[in-house]
Design a protein around this motif. Structure first.
Motif, PDB file in Angstrom:
ATOM      1  N   ALA A  75       0.635  -1.110  -0.030  1.00  0.00           N
ATOM      2  CA  ALA A  75      -0.034   0.000   0.080  1.00  0.00           C
ATOM      3  C   ALA A  75       0.746   1.182  -0.030  1.00  0.00           C
ATOM      4  O   ALA A  75       0.296   2.259  -0.524  1.00  0.00           O
ATOM      5  N   LEU A  76       2.125   1.158   0.434  1.00  0.00           N
ATOM      6  CA  LEU A  76       3.029   2.317   0.552  1.00  0.00           C
ATOM      7  C   LEU A  76       4.027   2.224  -0.449  1.00  0.00           C
ATOM      8  O   LEU A  76       4.974   3.166  -0.670  1.00  0.00           O
ATOM      9  N   ALA A  77       3.998   1.501  -1.436  1.00  0.00           N
ATOM     10  CA  ALA A  77       5.082   1.211  -2.449  1.00  0.00           C
ATOM     11  C   ALA A  77       5.071   2.547  -3.096  1.00  0.00           C
ATOM     12  O   ALA A  77       4.044   3.230  -3.554  1.00  0.00           O
ATOM     13  N   GLY A  78       6.486   2.890  -3.372  1.00  0.00           N
ATOM     14  CA  GLY A  78       6.511   4.068  -4.276  1.00  0.00           C
ATOM     15  C   GLY A  78       6.629   5.345  -3.266  1.00  0.00           C
ATOM     16  O   GLY A  78       6.793   6.582  -4.050  1.00  0.00           O
ATOM     17  N   SER A  79       6.192   5.341  -2.099  1.00  0.00           N
ATOM     18  CA  SER A  79       6.161   6.665  -1.192  1.00  0.00           C
ATOM     19  C   SER A  79       7.178   7.120  -0.415  1.00  0.00           C
ATOM     20  O   SER A  79       7.380   8.094  -0.139  1.00  0.00           O
ATOM     21  N   GLY A  80       8.288   6.182  -0.268  1.00  0.00           N
ATOM     22  CA  GLY A  80       9.586   6.383   0.332  1.00  0.00           C
ATOM     23  C   GLY A  80       9.444   6.236   1.862  1.00  0.00           C
ATOM     24  O   GLY A  80      10.115   6.502   2.563  1.00  0.00           O
ATOM     25  N   ILE A  81       8.138   5.873   2.180  1.00  0.00           N
ATOM     26  CA  ILE A  81       7.840   5.941   3.836  1.00  0.00           C
ATOM     27  C   ILE A  81       8.273   4.461   3.948  1.00  0.00           C
ATOM     28  O   ILE A  81       8.154   3.193   3.355  1.00  0.00           O
ATOM     29  N   ASP A  82       9.130   4.470   5.281  1.00  0.00           N
ATOM     30  CA  ASP A  82       9.705   3.161   5.853  1.00  0.00           C
ATOM     31  C   ASP A  82       8.418   2.378   6.192  1.00  0.00           C
ATOM     32  O   ASP A  82       7.425   2.772   6.693  1.00  0.00           O
ATOM     33  N   VAL A  83       8.538   0.972   6.409  1.00  0.00           N
ATOM     34  CA  VAL A  83       7.298   0.053   6.643  1.00  0.00           C
ATOM     35  C   VAL A  83       7.889  -1.097   7.634  1.00  0.00           C
ATOM     36  O   VAL A  83       8.950  -1.425   7.566  1.00  0.00           O
ATOM     37  N   ALA A  84       7.292  -1.172   8.811  1.00  0.00           N
ATOM     38  CA  ALA A  84       7.622  -2.468   9.703  1.00  0.00           C
ATOM     39  C   ALA A  84       6.392  -2.901  10.492  1.00  0.00           C
ATOM     40  O   ALA A  84       5.513  -2.521  10.208  1.00  0.00           O
ATOM     41  N   ALA A  85       6.676  -4.120  11.017  1.00  0.00           N
ATOM     42  CA  ALA A  85       5.636  -4.445  11.646  1.00  0.00           C
ATOM     43  C   ALA A  85       5.850  -5.360  12.977  1.00  0.00           C
ATOM     44  O   ALA A  85       7.186  -5.599  13.227  1.00  0.00           O
ATOM     45  N   GLY A  86       5.032  -5.650  13.478  1.00  0.00           N
ATOM     46  CA  GLY A  86       5.025  -6.614  14.898  1.00  0.00           C
ATOM     47  C   GLY A  86       5.492  -5.536  16.082  1.00  0.00           C
ATOM     48  O   GLY A  86       5.598  -4.203  15.906  1.00  0.00           O
TER      49      GLY A  86
END
Ligand code: NDP
Length: 389
Positions: A75-86
């Motif tokens: 969903a955030l592909a190409g946005s430059g926003i880092d993604v993490a989980a858990g």
């Protein structure tokens, strides 16, 4: 910490009721011109989390649910926003450089990340009352050592924070927490016996998340707030009063030794408390509804009924007992609440289960470390689950 006049914020639990109100306040107070958003976090609502992250230009977006990592990443592909989980992702969000952190994850799941933010010295806007209920003085010690400020967001505690004269703390005789009484204020025990989660969640005054709405109906929310207030304001249990005030206009009061009572009033809108915590010690401009006293005409009060709402009695018990009883009350309550939401137990069974668990675990030793707190919470959950199956 902040670059220029801009402040760096993190919003833990951004997709929830408090989280969305926080982002709304941030937007109204200047948005990207005044604030950088270091991180936003959610759990299952990935579309909203991704939308928020893009909208506020967050540096990091985290879902607590490890299985949803791929979905969020996409969903955030190409946005430059880092993604993490858990769990580790939540800690990463809390540890990102930000001088103000909104702690608005629901339940005990908020404790570890809020603690991480407190330890590194961020100012903590505390909506997650469970931090203080479960970890009490250990949590306060972490805030003190970290060097940040603790800014209460719960409307009652925020109200007290607003009217507590810091140089007159020695003259505080009591605090009076107001309670709306929830949807079952006038219902008999028999009428409450068969209510469903859908009925219990319909709060008369406040618009809130599912769990806190049901906790308001059972008055477990007030029970948690009593314990929260005890820690936050350093009071004895007998200095904490509860009064039912159905209009929710007076958000709470402080009584002083000269007989004066100072109150904070307002329309029931959490954005006032959030705005106060964000702009403290200044006040900000917010377009919330203004109180119209002529329209209001009257304010009503009634004593709480601890027979129909035993949660209040259990809170007094936990406060008097001290130690890990706050963690035991909260852990068993969260387990019973989940079971009620799933339709596995009735509304009144929640308090019965909490009371039994508190009784069975009355001899647990006091916590000296946060691990002891997490262990007591886990033990309470297991014991409650054993009573439910
Ligand atoms: P909501 O249920 O509306 O939102 C909770 C937030 O926590 C959401 O972002 C949710 O994500 C996230 N979340 C849910 N489960 C987990 C988990 N296991 N791990 C990490 N994150 C999770 O709650 P509220 O905003 O109503 O309440 C938040 C806190 O603030 C609570 O502690 C409550 O007691 C307190 N509070 C709330 C008030 C209110 O008016 N709502 C008033 C005073 C205090 P997702 O949306 O993706 O599920």
């Amino acid at each position: 910490m902040a670059s220029g006049d801009r402040r760096r914020l993190a919003v833990l639990g951004s997709t929830g009721s408090i989280g969305t109100s926080t982002l709304d306040v941030v937007e109204r107070l200047g948005g990207r011109d005044r604030f950088e958003i270091a991180a936003v976090t959610g759990n299952g609502n990935i579309p909203l989390l991704a939308e928020q992250a893009r909208q506020v230009g967050a540096e990091l977006a985290v879902t607590a649910d490890e299985h949803r990592y791929g979905e969020l990443k996409e969903a955030l592909a190409g946005s430059g926003i880092d993604v993490a989980a858990g769990r580790s992702g939540l800690i990463e969000a809390a540890e990102r450089e930000a001088d103000w952190v909104m702690a608005a994850i629901v339940g005990n799941a908020g404790l570890a990340p809020t603690l991480a933010a407190a330890r590194r010295g961020a100012d903590i806007a505390l909506a997650n009352k469970e931090c203080l209920v479960s970890a009490g003085s250990l949590f306060l010690e972490a805030v003190r050592k970290g060097g940040g400020r603790l800014l209460p967001v719960d409307s009652e505690h925020n109200a007290i924070f607003q009217v507590l004269e810091n140089d007159q703390r020695h003259a505080v005789e009591r605090i009076v927490l107001t309670a709306s009484g929830g949807p079952f204020r006038t219902k008999s025990l028999e009428e409450m016996r068969h209510v469903t989660a859908d009925i219990a969640r319909a709060h008369p005054n406040w618009s809130m998340g599912l769990k806190i709405s049901i906790d308001s109906a059972s008055m477990f929310n007030k029970a948690l707030e009593m314990i929260e207030a005890r820690h936050l304001f350093g009071l004895r249990p007998d200095q904490i009063e509860v009064i039912v005030h159905p209009q929710s206009v007076i958000h709470s009061m402080v009584g002083y030794t000269d007989g004066s009572v100072l109150a904070q009033l307002g329309c029931p809108d959490m954005r006032t408390a959030i705005g106060y915590a964000l702009s403290y010690p200044k006040r900000c401009d917010l377009p919330v509804e203004r109180l119209d006293f002529a329209k209001l005409a009257r304010l009503d009060f009634e004593p709480p009924d601890e027979v129909r709402f035993p949660a209040l009695r259990l809170a007094r018990w936990a406060m008097e007992a001290g130690g890990v009883q706050g963690a035991v009350l909260n852990g068993s309550k969260e387990t019973a609440l989940e079971a009620f939401i799933k339709g596995r137990i009735g509304f009144l069974a929640m308090a019965d289960i909490v009371e039994k668990v508190m009784d069975q675990l009355a001899d647990l030793p006091a916590a000296t470390t946060m691990d002891d707190v997490f262990a007591a919470d886990e033990k309470a959950r297991q014991t409650a689950a054993g009573l439910i199956k």
